[in-house]
Design a protein around this motif. Structure first.
Motif, short mmCIF file in Angstrom:
data_model
loop_
_atom_site.label_atom_id
_atom_site.label_comp_id
_atom_site.label_asym_id
_atom_site.label_seq_id
_atom_site.Cartn_x
_atom_site.Cartn_y
_atom_site.Cartn_z
N LYS A 147 0.83 -1.20 0.00
CA LYS A 147 0.00 0.00 0.00
C LYS A 147 0.87 1.26 0.00
O LYS A 147 1.99 1.24 0.54
CB LYS A 147 -0.92 0.00 1.23
CG LYS A 147 -1.98 -1.05 1.23
CD LYS A 147 -2.72 -1.08 2.54
CE LYS A 147 -3.35 0.26 2.86
NZ LYS A 147 -4.12 0.23 4.11
N PRO A 148 0.41 2.33 -0.60
CA PRO A 148 1.19 3.57 -0.59
C PRO A 148 1.49 4.03 0.84
O PRO A 148 0.63 4.00 1.71
CB PRO A 148 0.26 4.57 -1.31
CG PRO A 148 -0.62 3.72 -2.15
CD PRO A 148 -0.83 2.45 -1.38
N GLY A 149 2.73 4.40 1.05
CA GLY A 149 3.16 4.84 2.37
C GLY A 149 3.76 3.76 3.22
O GLY A 149 4.39 4.05 4.24
N ASN A 150 3.59 2.47 2.84
CA ASN A 150 4.20 1.37 3.58
C ASN A 150 5.49 0.94 2.90
O ASN A 150 5.76 1.29 1.76
CB ASN A 150 3.24 0.19 3.67
CG ASN A 150 2.05 0.48 4.56
OD1 ASN A 150 2.09 1.38 5.40
ND2 ASN A 150 0.97 -0.27 4.38
N SER A 151 6.27 0.16 3.63
CA SER A 151 7.56 -0.30 3.11
C SER A 151 7.66 -1.80 3.27
O SER A 151 7.14 -2.38 4.23
CB SER A 151 8.71 0.38 3.86
OG SER A 151 9.95 -0.19 3.47
N ILE A 152 8.35 -2.42 2.32
CA ILE A 152 8.56 -3.86 2.38
C ILE A 152 9.57 -4.22 3.46
O ILE A 152 9.73 -5.39 3.82
CB ILE A 152 9.03 -4.38 1.00
CG1 ILE A 152 8.76 -5.89 0.89
CG2 ILE A 152 10.51 -4.08 0.78
CD1 ILE A 152 9.04 -6.44 -0.48
N LEU A 153 10.27 -3.21 3.99
CA LEU A 153 11.28 -3.45 5.02
C LEU A 153 10.68 -3.54 6.41
O LEU A 153 11.32 -4.08 7.32
CB LEU A 153 12.33 -2.32 5.00
CG LEU A 153 13.16 -2.19 3.73
CD1 LEU A 153 14.10 -1.01 3.85
CD2 LEU A 153 13.94 -3.46 3.47
N ILE A 154 9.51 -2.99 6.62
CA ILE A 154 8.93 -2.89 7.96
C ILE A 154 7.52 -3.48 7.94
O ILE A 154 6.68 -3.02 7.17
CB ILE A 154 8.87 -1.44 8.45
CG1 ILE A 154 10.26 -0.81 8.41
CG2 ILE A 154 8.29 -1.37 9.86
CD1 ILE A 154 10.27 0.66 8.75
N PRO A 155 7.24 -4.50 8.76
CA PRO A 155 5.87 -5.01 8.84
C PRO A 155 4.92 -3.89 9.23
O PRO A 155 5.18 -3.15 10.18
CB PRO A 155 5.95 -6.08 9.94
CG PRO A 155 7.39 -6.50 9.94
CD PRO A 155 8.17 -5.27 9.59
N PRO A 156 3.84 -3.70 8.51
CA PRO A 156 2.96 -2.56 8.78
C PRO A 156 2.20 -2.73 10.08
O PRO A 156 1.93 -3.84 10.52
CB PRO A 156 2.02 -2.57 7.57
CG PRO A 156 1.97 -4.01 7.16
CD PRO A 156 3.35 -4.55 7.42
N SER A 157 1.87 -1.62 10.68
CA SER A 157 1.00 -1.66 11.85
C SER A 157 -0.44 -1.75 11.35
O SER A 157 -0.91 -0.90 10.60
CB SER A 157 1.17 -0.39 12.69
OG SER A 157 0.91 0.76 11.90
N VAL A 158 -1.11 -2.82 11.73
CA VAL A 158 -2.46 -3.09 11.25
C VAL A 158 -3.45 -2.38 12.15
O VAL A 158 -3.51 -2.65 13.36
CB VAL A 158 -2.74 -4.60 11.20
CG1 VAL A 158 -4.12 -4.87 10.65
CG2 VAL A 158 -1.68 -5.31 10.38
N GLU A 159 -4.23 -1.49 11.58
CA GLU A 159 -5.21 -0.72 12.35
C GLU A 159 -6.54 -0.71 11.63
O GLU A 159 -6.65 -1.09 10.46
CB GLU A 159 -4.70 0.72 12.57
CG GLU A 159 -3.38 0.79 13.34
CD GLU A 159 -2.86 2.22 13.44
OE1 GLU A 159 -3.45 3.10 12.78
OE2 GLU A 159 -1.87 2.43 14.15
N GLY A 160 -7.57 -0.24 12.33
CA GLY A 160 -8.89 -0.14 11.72
C GLY A 160 -9.46 -1.50 11.36
O GLY A 160 -9.32 -2.48 12.09
#
Length: 474
Positions: free
Chosen positions: A190-203
């Protein structure tokens, strides 16, 4: 930046989550191939025990339940060779994709996200190959796989639930966290996320992740309920088995709910305490710990006493006089490659092919020691080791099922190895599970043969025909 963070970034650069997921899927394929191979090498009738068929199943996914042992034996040999071929083809394709990815990114963090589409294209290509209707790329194995998924997703409400589908769904529960990683991999793009860092899942994403991880347990839970409601069932065992899978849901969803713990602690005690790993004072955290312990211990007990048929943790162990060698043709049904035929005359209890099995005078494995069972098809020393490993892996896997634990980069490498350990645990579990199922089916099909002692060695036995019952027709 802390050194541990540098190590994590370097790890993600060389082996990001999408490729780790592809690697674990390949490891699962290899594990299944070696399961079939080693069971075949031990002479266990895998195809007969698992209700496998040698040809493509019909569109309704029905599997015939009666086959000869010789046919089952050759079916197993053909099956694991095909799975090996599937593994090598899959591995070569994924390795080529990873090599291209590494060559283009050159370990530069600024280029990683630019080429994040490469593992996505790889995964989509694999998915398209699986559902490809043309007779290419091992069509038979692909159809067996898709039909197995269909039977697990849409089982007949009145059964039957075949043992092969039980094994398939159980293996799926070991991939629960991997399914969650697939979702995280998609979120990384998704735009704004990076493949280097697991995203913080919200909502709403915070709800999707635990639902995806709980789906394999729900499918297995539903199989148990169908078995329990079957008109042919007269036992409560499927109900207690369903409860075992139900205990996984609190672990997963309480873990997801703990994302509210940080916000609560920020309000009460400040942001510093919210970043701590141990939230022992929070009631939700203590409830999650309780759910984890219950799930792990119940699952471990069920593995040992029910799935493996071992007496170690059974509440009502057999009495000493009941621990004799059973009147069953274990060698005939499992060790030999030839089937027992129907008894068509009174001249002989056994067909010519069955006599070939009776000529095997010595049982190659030992009688059970206390805590195991009276028939063991593997060397006796293997069982205590597998029991111990199963307990260790069961306890650690419950932690890995927790979505809140992997919400940061810390410990990502360790969690990957926990996923590998769970695949190893399931790989070992399959050997004993299929062995026990093969023994049970041998007991059900041919109750008129028995084992007698053949020598003074307490560990050696000879299989001989049981005395005919004067009141029964042969």
């Amino acid at each position: 930046m802390l050194p541990s963070d540098d190590n994590e970034i370097s790890y993600h650069l060389s082996f990001p989550i999408p490729y780790r997921t592809l690697f674990l899927v390949g490891a699962g394929i290899l594990a299944w191939a070696t399961n079939l191979h080693f069971l075949h090498a031990f002479g266990i009738d895998v195809a007969g025990a698992m209700d496998l068929r040698g040809d493509i199943a019909s569109s309704n996914g029905v599997i015939p339940t009666h086959r000869t042992a010789a046919y089952s034996y050759s079916t197993t040999f053909t099956r694991y060779n095909a799975v090996y071929q599937l593994f090598f083809s899959y591995s070569a394709f994924c390795f080529a994709s990873w090599t291209i990815y590494r060559f283009l990114t050159r370990g530069d963090p600024l280029l990683v996200d630019s080429y994040g589409y490469i593992p996505v294209i790889t995964a989509l290509t694999i998915l398209l190959i699986i559902i490809c209707p043309y007779n290419v790329f091992m069509k038979e194995e692909r159809e067996r796989f898709t039909l197995a998924i269909k039977r697990c997703l849409f089982p007949p409400p009145n059964g039957p639930i075949y043992f092969s589908d039980v094994i398939f769904a159980d293996v799926g529960t070991s991939f629960a966290r991997i399914f969650g990683d697939i979702w995280l991999s998609l979120c990384m793009l998704k735009p704004g996320n990076s493949i280097l860092i697991p995203p913080s899942v919200e909502g709403w994403g915070a709800v999707v992740l635990p639902v995806i991880m709980s789906l394999p347990f729900f499918l297995r839970f539903r199989q148990c309920i169908i078995e329990y409601n079957s008109t042919l069932n007269d036992s409560r065992k499927p109900l207690f088995n369903a409860i075992k899978y139900a205990t996984s849901f609190p672990v997963i969803f309480l873990s997801a709910a703990q994302r509210t713990v940080d916000s609560d602690l920020i309000k009460e005690k400040g942001r510093i305490l919210a970043g701590q790993k141990w939230h022992g004072e929070h009631p939700l955290f203590r409830l999650w710990i309780l759910a984890t312990v219950v799930n792990s211990l119940y699952s471990f007990w069920w593995d040992v006493s029910q799935d493996w048929g071992l007496e170690l943790l059974q509440f009502d162990p057999p009495k000493k006089q009941d621990r004799q060698m059973p009147r069953v043709p274990i060698l005939t049904r499992i060790t030999s490659q030839a089937p027992l035929s129907n008894r068509g005359s009174s001249d002989s209890l056994l067909s010519d092919q069955a006599i070939h099995a009776v000529e095997i005078q010595k049982h190659p494995y030992r009688q059970s020691c206390h805590g195991l069972r009276s028939i063991l098809l593997y060397p006796r020393a293997i069982y205590p080791v597998l029991i111990f490993l199963n307990l260790v892996f069961r306890m650690s896997w419950s932690v890995k099922l927790s979505t809140h634990v992997s919400s940061t980069r810390d410990g990502t490498v360790a969690f990957f190895w926990l996923e590998v350990a769970e695949l190893v645990r399931r790989w070992l579990w399959v050997f004993i599970r299929v062995e026990w199922e093969s023994i049970k089916k041998a007991i059900e099909r041919e109750p008129n043969l028995q084992f007698d002692r053949a020598s003074n060695d307490e560990n050696d036995f000879e299989m001989v025909p049981a005395a005919p019952d004067a009141n029964s027709a042969i």
